[in-house]
Design a protein around this motif. Structure first.
Motif, PDB file in Angstrom:
ATOM      1  N   LEU A   8       0.856  -1.184   0.000  1.00  0.00           N
ATOM      2  CA  LEU A   8       0.000   0.000   0.000  1.00  0.00           C
ATOM      3  C   LEU A   8       0.892   1.233   0.000  1.00  0.00           C
ATOM      4  O   LEU A   8       2.032   1.185   0.454  1.00  0.00           O
ATOM      5  N   ARG A   9       0.352   2.358  -0.468  1.00  0.00           N
ATOM      6  CA  ARG A   9       1.154   3.575  -0.547  1.00  0.00           C
ATOM      7  C   ARG A   9       0.358   4.788  -0.088  1.00  0.00           C
ATOM      8  O   ARG A   9      -0.872   4.803  -0.150  1.00  0.00           O
ATOM      9  N   ASN A  10       1.083   5.802   0.356  1.00  0.00           N
ATOM     10  CA  ASN A  10       0.471   7.099   0.626  1.00  0.00           C
ATOM     11  C   ASN A  10      -0.030   7.697  -0.675  1.00  0.00           C
ATOM     12  O   ASN A  10       0.416   7.345  -1.767  1.00  0.00           O
ATOM     13  N   TYR A  11      -0.967   8.640  -0.546  1.00  0.00           N
ATOM     14  CA  TYR A  11      -1.459   9.373  -1.718  1.00  0.00           C
ATOM     15  C   TYR A  11      -1.239  10.859  -1.446  1.00  0.00           C
ATOM     16  O   TYR A  11      -1.911  11.458  -0.593  1.00  0.00           O
ATOM     17  N   GLU A  15      -0.248  11.506  -6.347  1.00  0.00           N
ATOM     18  CA  GLU A  15       0.682  10.419  -6.631  1.00  0.00           C
ATOM     19  C   GLU A  15       0.701   9.422  -5.464  1.00  0.00           C
ATOM     20  O   GLU A  15       0.660   9.819  -4.299  1.00  0.00           O
ATOM     21  N   PHE A  16       0.766   8.144  -5.803  1.00  0.00           N
ATOM     22  CA  PHE A  16       0.961   7.117  -4.787  1.00  0.00           C
ATOM     23  C   PHE A  16       2.458   6.995  -4.513  1.00  0.00           C
ATOM     24  O   PHE A  16       3.251   6.817  -5.438  1.00  0.00           O
ATOM     25  N   ARG A  17       2.812   7.102  -3.241  1.00  0.00           N
ATOM     26  CA  ARG A  17       4.224   7.136  -2.860  1.00  0.00           C
ATOM     27  C   ARG A  17       4.475   6.250  -1.649  1.00  0.00           C
ATOM     28  O   ARG A  17       3.649   6.141  -0.749  1.00  0.00           O
ATOM     29  N   ASP A  18       5.675   5.658  -1.629  1.00  0.00           N
ATOM     30  CA  ASP A  18       6.149   5.010  -0.406  1.00  0.00           C
ATOM     31  C   ASP A  18       6.548   6.084   0.595  1.00  0.00           C
ATOM     32  O   ASP A  18       6.705   7.263   0.242  1.00  0.00           O
ATOM     33  N   ALA A  19       6.722   5.687   1.842  1.00  0.00           N
ATOM     34  CA  ALA A  19       7.269   6.618   2.828  1.00  0.00           C
ATOM     35  C   ALA A  19       8.644   7.084   2.362  1.00  0.00           C
ATOM     36  O   ALA A  19       9.397   6.323   1.747  1.00  0.00           O
ATOM     37  N   HIS A 203      -9.524  19.489 -11.359  1.00  0.00           N
ATOM     38  CA  HIS A 203      -9.130  20.113 -10.094  1.00  0.00           C
ATOM     39  C   HIS A 203      -7.820  19.501  -9.598  1.00  0.00           C
ATOM     40  O   HIS A 203      -7.475  18.369  -9.939  1.00  0.00           O
ATOM     41  N   SER A 204      -7.117  20.238  -8.772  1.00  0.00           N
ATOM     42  CA  SER A 204      -5.866  19.742  -8.211  1.00  0.00           C
ATOM     43  C   SER A 204      -6.124  18.510  -7.363  1.00  0.00           C
ATOM     44  O   SER A 204      -7.014  18.506  -6.493  1.00  0.00           O
ATOM     45  N   ARG A 205      -5.338  17.476  -7.578  1.00  0.00           N
ATOM     46  CA  ARG A 205      -5.485  16.274  -6.773  1.00  0.00           C
ATOM     47  C   ARG A 205      -4.890  16.460  -5.380  1.00  0.00           C
ATOM     48  O   ARG A 205      -5.067  15.600  -4.508  1.00  0.00           O
ATOM     49  N   GLY A 206      -4.226  17.580  -5.136  1.00  0.00           N
ATOM     50  CA  GLY A 206      -3.745  17.894  -3.796  1.00  0.00           C
ATOM     51  C   GLY A 206      -4.852  18.278  -2.838  1.00  0.00           C
ATOM     52  O   GLY A 206      -4.605  18.447  -1.641  1.00  0.00           O
ATOM     53  N   VAL A 207      -6.079  18.374  -3.341  1.00  0.00           N
ATOM     54  CA  VAL A 207      -7.233  18.653  -2.484  1.00  0.00           C
ATOM     55  C   VAL A 207      -7.417  17.552  -1.446  1.00  0.00           C
ATOM     56  O   VAL A 207      -7.848  17.810  -0.320  1.00  0.00           O
ATOM     57  N   PHE A 208      -7.076  16.315  -1.817  1.00  0.00           N
ATOM     58  CA  PHE A 208      -7.288  15.168  -0.926  1.00  0.00           C
ATOM     59  C   PHE A 208      -6.017  14.330  -0.879  1.00  0.00           C
ATOM     60  O   PHE A 208      -5.508  13.895  -1.917  1.00  0.00           O
TER      61      PHE A 208
END
Length: 484
Positions: A8-11, A15-19, A203-208
């Protein structure tokens, strides 16, 4: 960490990211007791990145007209329906919940709640403009508070995420949400759904943003300088820690912290109907519900009959595998929670009597039998403290005054119920019970239009309803001179 585990990854910012430092933690399926995924154990760098993304996205999201935010939320609700089977599978694996119950009891209300807040986005209310000083007009602006740091619990990971992001986004805020470290899977899937909708609608995906991690991750979120508001659903201890941390820079705080719901049963109650409803409301989701009907106060004249009927209902209630459509609930969420529930039973005083259950079920996973304990006194540990398991306690009261005194005689004040055919008595009890919700001849139904939230150590702030929406806004007074 074995390679067989799903990653699983952060969002963050779409973008899906590892720690950032690569750390992970195992995620365990409570129905099997076995790890099935690895999730990021996020640190300061990850929190910084998510907060920066939410802060950058905030001005444009804030400045949208409400109708545009409504479009986004309605599309998210539609996408929840379209991808319902994925969400069901993720939540069932997350929590060990029966698939049929997630499908019938969680997906429909979540979709409805998102659509409710989509409508609320266009219903911002304030007092009408007027002249309260000669030569000046005053108006009220209701505005979003800013970036919201939100921490969701493990008992209803999907639904509690909805309760947090839906009003926040509808009001014009941006969000960084952290699921529990034991149940991140469905929230990561929600990020994929919301991100795709934001992208489609321009819209910016940084909203969530979603950050996975443990208590330390949550602390970093709450203490971060960017969020204007911190919201948590969790334990009293966690809520007190959040309130303390947030006080350092006077963040707004929204807390929903558990309960010890009294279920007051009078002598004129329809016993079979009350027992049926109360047992469902006490055992649903393995009793891992802050509004669960787990503390029954029954009039002494019907005590023995009621206890016998409740014990019979418990013996007929089934817990088991996620694909068994006859089960009412699945396992406790994690090994620590199973240990906690067992501890309450092991420490019962000599005067208590286990009428049904009281033991772990099976040799794998964290299943616990539906349990009834009678013979209890008001100051007993199991009466005063939240068990958060499939355990219903029973006390016998003599009159209405004593029922009220004992019902109110705990530190929690979230939900309660009264069972009687006497309308005047029901009205007196609804006034006297010091809880954020009082149900009459029912227990546990919730609707999007009505508020959910408590008093005392159950926290403050409301979820759901227009009141919950208002919690994610701030009020500004604007005064203008009429002289030009």
């Amino acid at each position: 960490m074995t390679t067989a585990l799903r990653r699983l990854r952060n969002y963050i910012d779409g973008e899906f990211r590892d720690a950032a430092d690569g750390r992970t933690t195992e995620v365990v399926n409570p129905a099997t007791g076995e790890a099935y995924a690895a999730a990021p154990l996020s640190g300061a760098a990850d929190v910084d990145a998510a907060m920066a993304a939410a802060e950058a996205a905030f001005p444009a999201w804030r400045d949208l007209i409400p109708a545009e935010r409504q479009k986004v939320l309605l599309k998210i609700a539609d996408r929840f329906e379209e991808r319902a089977e994925e969400l069901i599978a993720a939540e069932s694996e997350n929590c060990g919940k029966p698939v049929a119950l997630v499908r019938s009891e969680e997906i429909p209300p979540m979709v409805d709640q998102i659509r409710f807040f989509a409508g609320a986005a266009r219903m911002l209310e304030g007092r009408s403009a007027g002249e309260y000083m000669a030569g000046f007009t005053s108006i009220i602006r209701r505005e979003p508070v800013g970036v919201c740091a939100q921490v969701a619990p493990w008992n209803y990971p999907m639904m509690m995420a909805v309760w947090k992001f839906a009003p926040a986004l509808a009001a014009g805020n941006t969000v960084v949400i952290k699921p529990s470290d034991t149940t991140p899977a469905s929230t990561v899937l929600i990020a994929d759904i919301i991100g795709s909708v934001l992208d489609e609608l321009g819209h910016s995906r940084g909203v969530f943003n979603v950050i996975c991690g443990d208590r330390e991750t949550g602390r970093l979120m709450v203490e971060h300088k960017i969020p204007a508001m911190a919201s948590i659903t969790g334990s009293v201890r966690a809520g007190m820690q959040v309130a303390e941390s947030a006080s350092k820079d006077l963040k707004r705080v929204h807390l929903e912290l558990g309960g010890k719901a009294p279920v007051v049963v009078f002598e004129d109650t329809d016993i079979p109907k009350a027992v049926e409803d109360i047992s469902v409301a006490g055992y649903f989701n393995a009793g891992q519900d802050c509004t669960a009907a787990t503390r029954v106060l029954v009039h002494e004249s019907i005590h023995d009959e009621f206890v016998a009927a409740l014990a019979k209902a418990a013996s007929e209630t089934k817990t088991g595998a996620v694909d068994d459509e006859d089960v009412l609930y699945g396992p406790l969420n994690n090994a620590n929670q199973l240990k906690q529930v067992k501890g309450f039973i092991e420490r019962l005083p000599a005067h208590a009597k286990i009428e049904a259950g009281g033991e772990q079920v099976g040799d794998k996973g964290y299943f616990f039998a539906p349990t009834v304990v009678s013979g209890l006194k008001q100051d007993d540990e199991i009466v005063q403290h939240e068990v958060f398991g499939p355990v219903i306690t029973v006390q016998s009261f003599s009159d209405e005054k004593q029922a009220v005194e004992w019902a109110n005689g705990v530190e929690y004040a979230l939900a309660s119920s009264v069972w009687t055919k006497d309308h005047a008595r029901a009205m007196r009890m609804s006034r006297s019970l010091d809880f954020g919700c009082v149900w009459i001849n029912t227990h546990i139904p919730l609707v999007a239009e009505m508020p959910h939230g408590g008093f005392k150590k159950s926290g403050y702030g409301k979820d759901l309803s227009a009141y919950g929406f208002d919690d994610y806004t701030r009020i500004k007074h604007v005064m203008t001179s009429l002289d030009g």
